[in-house]
Design a protein around this motif. Structure first.
Motif, PDB file in Angstrom:
ATOM      1  N   GLU A 105      -2.616   2.084 -12.457  1.00 17.65           N
ATOM      2  CA  GLU A 105      -3.889   1.621 -11.908  1.00 17.65           C
ATOM      3  C   GLU A 105      -4.483   0.641 -12.904  1.00 17.65           C
ATOM      4  O   GLU A 105      -4.588   0.951 -14.092  1.00 17.65           O
ATOM      5  N   GLU A 106      -4.852  -0.536 -12.433  1.00 22.09           N
ATOM      6  CA  GLU A 106      -5.256  -1.612 -13.331  1.00 22.09           C
ATOM      7  C   GLU A 106      -6.443  -2.382 -12.767  1.00 22.09           C
ATOM      8  O   GLU A 106      -6.740  -2.293 -11.569  1.00 22.09           O
ATOM      9  N   GLU A 119     -12.005  -4.142  -7.206  1.00 20.08           N
ATOM     10  CA  GLU A 119     -12.067  -4.333  -8.654  1.00 20.08           C
ATOM     11  C   GLU A 119     -10.885  -3.706  -9.370  1.00 20.08           C
ATOM     12  O   GLU A 119     -10.477  -4.149 -10.446  1.00 20.08           O
ATOM     13  N   THR A 120     -10.332  -2.645  -8.783  1.00 16.81           N
ATOM     14  CA  THR A 120      -9.161  -1.996  -9.366  1.00 16.81           C
ATOM     15  C   THR A 120      -8.076  -1.867  -8.302  1.00 16.81           C
ATOM     16  O   THR A 120      -8.368  -1.717  -7.108  1.00 16.81           O
ATOM     17  N   VAL A 121      -6.838  -1.938  -8.749  1.00 12.47           N
ATOM     18  CA  VAL A 121      -5.704  -1.849  -7.832  1.00 12.47           C
ATOM     19  C   VAL A 121      -4.677  -0.856  -8.360  1.00 12.47           C
ATOM     20  O   VAL A 121      -4.530  -0.668  -9.572  1.00 12.47           O
ATOM     21  N   LEU A 122      -3.971  -0.235  -7.423  1.00 13.00           N
ATOM     22  CA  LEU A 122      -2.773   0.522  -7.753  1.00 13.00           C
ATOM     23  C   LEU A 122      -1.616  -0.469  -7.688  1.00 13.00           C
ATOM     24  O   LEU A 122      -1.478  -1.198  -6.696  1.00 13.00           O
ATOM     25  N   TYR A 141       0.434  -4.544  -4.785  1.00  9.00           N
ATOM     26  CA  TYR A 141      -0.948  -4.216  -5.154  1.00  9.00           C
ATOM     27  C   TYR A 141      -1.662  -3.592  -3.949  1.00  9.00           C
ATOM     28  O   TYR A 141      -1.566  -4.104  -2.820  1.00  9.00           O
ATOM     29  N   TYR A 142      -2.412  -2.494  -4.218  1.00  9.87           N
ATOM     30  CA  TYR A 142      -3.181  -1.807  -3.175  1.00  9.87           C
ATOM     31  C   TYR A 142      -4.584  -1.513  -3.713  1.00  9.87           C
ATOM     32  O   TYR A 142      -4.731  -1.184  -4.900  1.00  9.87           O
ATOM     33  N   LEU A 146      -8.562   3.122  -1.936  1.00  7.40           N
ATOM     34  CA  LEU A 146      -7.983   3.521  -0.651  1.00  7.40           C
ATOM     35  C   LEU A 146      -6.763   4.421  -0.798  1.00  7.40           C
ATOM     36  O   LEU A 146      -6.490   5.244   0.071  1.00  7.40           O
ATOM     37  N   VAL A 147      -6.019   4.264  -1.891  1.00  9.97           N
ATOM     38  CA  VAL A 147      -4.731   4.971  -1.996  1.00  9.97           C
ATOM     39  C   VAL A 147      -4.674   5.946  -3.168  1.00  9.97           C
ATOM     40  O   VAL A 147      -3.693   6.667  -3.316  1.00  9.97           O
ATOM     41  N   ARG A 148      -5.702   5.990  -3.988  1.00 10.04           N
ATOM     42  CA  ARG A 148      -5.702   6.886  -5.150  1.00 10.04           C
ATOM     43  C   ARG A 148      -5.513   8.337  -4.695  1.00 10.04           C
ATOM     44  O   ARG A 148      -6.175   8.799  -3.762  1.00 10.04           O
ATOM     45  N   GLY A 149      -4.602   9.057  -5.334  1.00 12.72           N
ATOM     46  CA  GLY A 149      -4.349  10.452  -5.001  1.00 12.72           C
ATOM     47  C   GLY A 149      -3.357  10.653  -3.878  1.00 12.72           C
ATOM     48  O   GLY A 149      -2.955  11.793  -3.605  1.00 12.72           O
TER      49      GLY A 149
END
Length: 237
Positions: A105-106, A119-122, A141-142, A146-149
């Motif tokens: 995650e960046e 602001e942050t993407v997986l 990039y996501y 929306l996709v965390r976890g």
């Protein structure tokens, strides 16, 4: 005889299968004798074919016809079923293996932020290998929120891949946009893909959108141009 004529003659021998994959190509000295030319002319003829990806030099052994059969990438068929892997429509016999998977995650790079508005993407980074040959590296990039976890953040995304997981999250991709360009590789790309001298790369950026036109993925792919055939099927309607 000029170097281009010699290159044409050798290319004809390769394309007619007189010289098959793995066969040794005449050396500079052999070309000098066969065509009665100077050594720089023979060298330039071989360089032409190296730059086309038809032949490869092996240190201490000579020059040989490239053995790897180009991988066929079929579009847009590969994107019609968001519940299955995009690779399933390409080649069942030559399905790539995925190596060097890295998920982080960046902070969103500026050019990605303009598309995903996050602001942050997986980020999922990986390499695709066919028959032991790296053919592609990719970064997807996501929007992290929306996709965390979800399983998208895992190394193994499960049956159907990322697009199946997006569908389960209510973010099923239904429209895609791809941009293609070619260029010479950067040093790290040459190393990652094991590129032969003079081989360019094909850069494909794919953006996936939901039914409400929300962008949920930007996938930046770098392909070994000498290892691919890009096939596009479409109608006139």
């Amino acid at each position: 005889m000029g170097y281009r004529a010699i290159a044409d003659a050798l290319r004809d021998r390769i394309e007619s299968a007189e010289l098959g994959p793995g066969d040794r190509v005449p050396s500079e000295n052999e070309l000098v004798l066969a065509y009665e030319v100077e050594q720089p002319t023979a060298r330039r003829a071989l360089e032409v074919l190296k730059n086309e990806g038809l032949i490869v030099a092996r240190r201490g052994a000579g020059t040989f016809v490239r053995e790897f059969t180009p991988y066929r990438r079929v579009s847009p068929d590969r994107l019609r079923g968001a519940g299955s892997s995009v690779w399933e429509t390409d080649s069942a016999e030559r399905r790539p293996t995925v190596a060097d998977i890295n998920v982080t995650e960046e902070a969103t790079p500026p050019h990605i932020a303009r598309v995903l508005a996050s602001e942050t993407v997986l980020v999922r980074r990986r390499k695709y290998v066919v028959e032991g040959k790296p053919i592609q590296v990719a970064e997807s990039y996501y929007p992290a929120a929306l996709v965390r976890g979800s399983q998208i953040a895992e190394t193994n995304t499960g049956p159907g891949g990322v697009y199946a997981r997006l569908a389960e999250l209510g973010l099923k991709p239904v429209r895609f946009r791809e941009e293609l360009r070619s260029r010479m590789p950067r040093a790290e790309e040459t190393a990652a893909l094991g590129l032969a001298q003079g081989t360019p790369v094909i850069c494909i950026t794919r953006t996936a959108y939901t039914a409400v036109d929300r962008p949920v993925e930007v996938n930046e792919m770098t392909l070994d141009a000498g290892s691919y055939v890009l096939e596009y099927s479409f109608t006139s309607d």
